[in-house]
Design a protein around this motif. Structure first.
Motif, short mmCIF file in Angstrom:
data_model
loop_
_atom_site.label_atom_id
_atom_site.label_comp_id
_atom_site.label_asym_id
_atom_site.label_seq_id
_atom_site.Cartn_x
_atom_site.Cartn_y
_atom_site.Cartn_z
N VAL A 78 0.68 -0.98 -0.47
CA VAL A 78 -0.49 0.02 -0.44
C VAL A 78 0.38 1.35 -0.35
N HIS A 79 1.95 1.03 0.39
CA HIS A 79 2.43 2.64 1.31
C HIS A 79 3.88 2.47 -0.21
N ARG A 80 4.52 1.41 -0.92
CA ARG A 80 5.54 1.65 -1.61
C ARG A 80 5.76 2.51 -2.22
N GLU A 81 5.03 3.67 -2.23
CA GLU A 81 5.89 4.92 -3.00
C GLU A 81 6.60 5.64 -2.01
N LEU B 95 9.41 7.71 3.87
CA LEU B 95 9.60 8.23 4.40
C LEU B 95 9.54 8.33 6.05
N PHE B 96 8.75 6.64 6.40
CA PHE B 96 8.74 6.09 7.81
C PHE B 96 10.22 6.69 8.21
N GLY C 122 9.39 19.18 12.87
CA GLY C 122 10.41 18.16 12.23
C GLY C 122 9.39 17.04 11.37
N GLY C 123 7.92 16.78 12.42
CA GLY C 123 7.70 15.78 12.12
C GLY C 123 6.94 15.76 10.25
N ARG C 124 6.13 14.47 10.44
CA ARG C 124 6.41 14.14 8.58
C ARG C 124 4.72 13.55 8.78
N VAL C 125 4.12 14.05 7.81
CA VAL C 125 2.18 13.57 7.67
C VAL C 125 2.64 12.75 5.45
N ILE C 126 2.14 11.89 6.17
CA ILE C 126 2.00 10.67 4.95
C ILE C 126 0.43 10.32 4.77
N LEU C 127 -0.42 11.24 3.61
CA LEU C 127 -1.74 11.02 3.30
C LEU C 127 -2.08 10.18 2.17
N SER C 128 -3.30 10.12 1.85
CA SER C 128 -3.39 9.27 0.57
C SER C 128 -4.70 10.29 -0.05
N LEU C 129 -5.76 10.32 -0.71
CA LEU C 129 -6.02 11.08 -1.60
C LEU C 129 -6.69 10.11 -2.64
N ARG C 130 -8.09 9.76 -2.39
CA ARG C 130 -8.92 8.84 -3.16
C ARG C 130 -9.28 9.78 -4.42
N HIS C 131 -9.19 9.28 -5.93
CA HIS C 131 -9.77 9.31 -6.81
C HIS C 131 -11.06 8.39 -7.12
#
Length: 224
Positions: free
Chosen positions: A38-41, A45-46, A147-156
């Motif tokens: 799911v998060h291959r791309e 970044l993790f 310095g934190g990160r957000v990783i989010l996915s957008l559904r189309h």
């Protein structure tokens, strides 16, 4: 969005509409693909070392469990009671803190002084209408450590029957993130991992960089 679903009807639905009744089948669907797939791309970044992670809309706990297995301290926020119960059962061997909380305000988390190194939102953002997305982005930034990160996915793509989803673009989300001091680290597009017709995804990696470093932030772009 399906043409026979009006904005008014969408607004009248709760963002978790349809998830409780279908919890068993949804959990099976979520668990049928791996965290890495799911998060291959954005795997790069993790965090590489044990960190504090918040998984918003954790569903069955697939991602929370994978991150806990990597040594992270994981809070799984899931507003659907049926999915929380299934997640606790399916991943009982993983150290995950499950809580009942949801965007846009995240009231349970917002009353605490906790901050997270990473906030993950997988298939969540499209459930919020534009005003809720603005409030939600502000809530995320309040919970994000320096310095934190957000990783989010957008559904189309088409909206499943009985669900509440809204069109959302990468451009809108990036602009909103930048308004709240976040910078883009990564932007990628990909097909649906469940091969649903007409469904595709955009994944964004965002960085809460200190002001002195924001100008040096670079953007990496990958298209699938």
């Amino acid at each position: 969005m399906d043409n026979d679903i009006s904005d008014g009807r969408l607004l009248s639905l709760d963002s978790t509409a349809g998830y409780g009744d279908a919890a068993e089948s949804l959990a099976e669907q979520y668990e049928s693909v791996t965290f890495a797939e799911v998060h291959r791309e954005v795997l790069h970044l993790f965090p590489a070392h044990p960190s504090s992670v918040l998984d918003i809309g954790a569903g069955s706990g697939r991602d929370a469990a994978a991150l806990a297995a990597r040594g992270h301290r994981v809070v799984a926020a899931e507003p659907t009671a049926e999915l929380r119960a299934l997640g606790r059962r399916i991943h009982a061997d993983k150290e995950i803190e499950w809580i009942d909380d949801a965007l846009p305000e995240l009231p349970a988390l917002s009353v605490c002084a906790r901050r997270f190194d990473l906030i993950l939102l997988t298939a969540v953002w499209m459930h919020l209408d534009p005003p809720q997305r603005a409030a939600g982005m502000a809530a995320l930034v309040r919970l994000l450590g320096a310095g934190g990160r957000v990783i989010l996915s957008l559904r189309h793509g088409p909206v499943p029957a009985g669900r509440r989803m809204f069109p959302v673009s990468a451009q809108e989300t990036i602009a909103l993130a930048e308004e709240h001091g976040l910078k883009v680290l990564h932007l990628a597009h990909r097909e649906d991992p469940h091969t649903r017709e007409g469904v595709s995804w955009t994944t964004l990696g965002l960085h809460h960089a200190p002001p002195s470093l924001q100008e040096a932030t670079t953007v990496s772009r990958g298209v699938r």
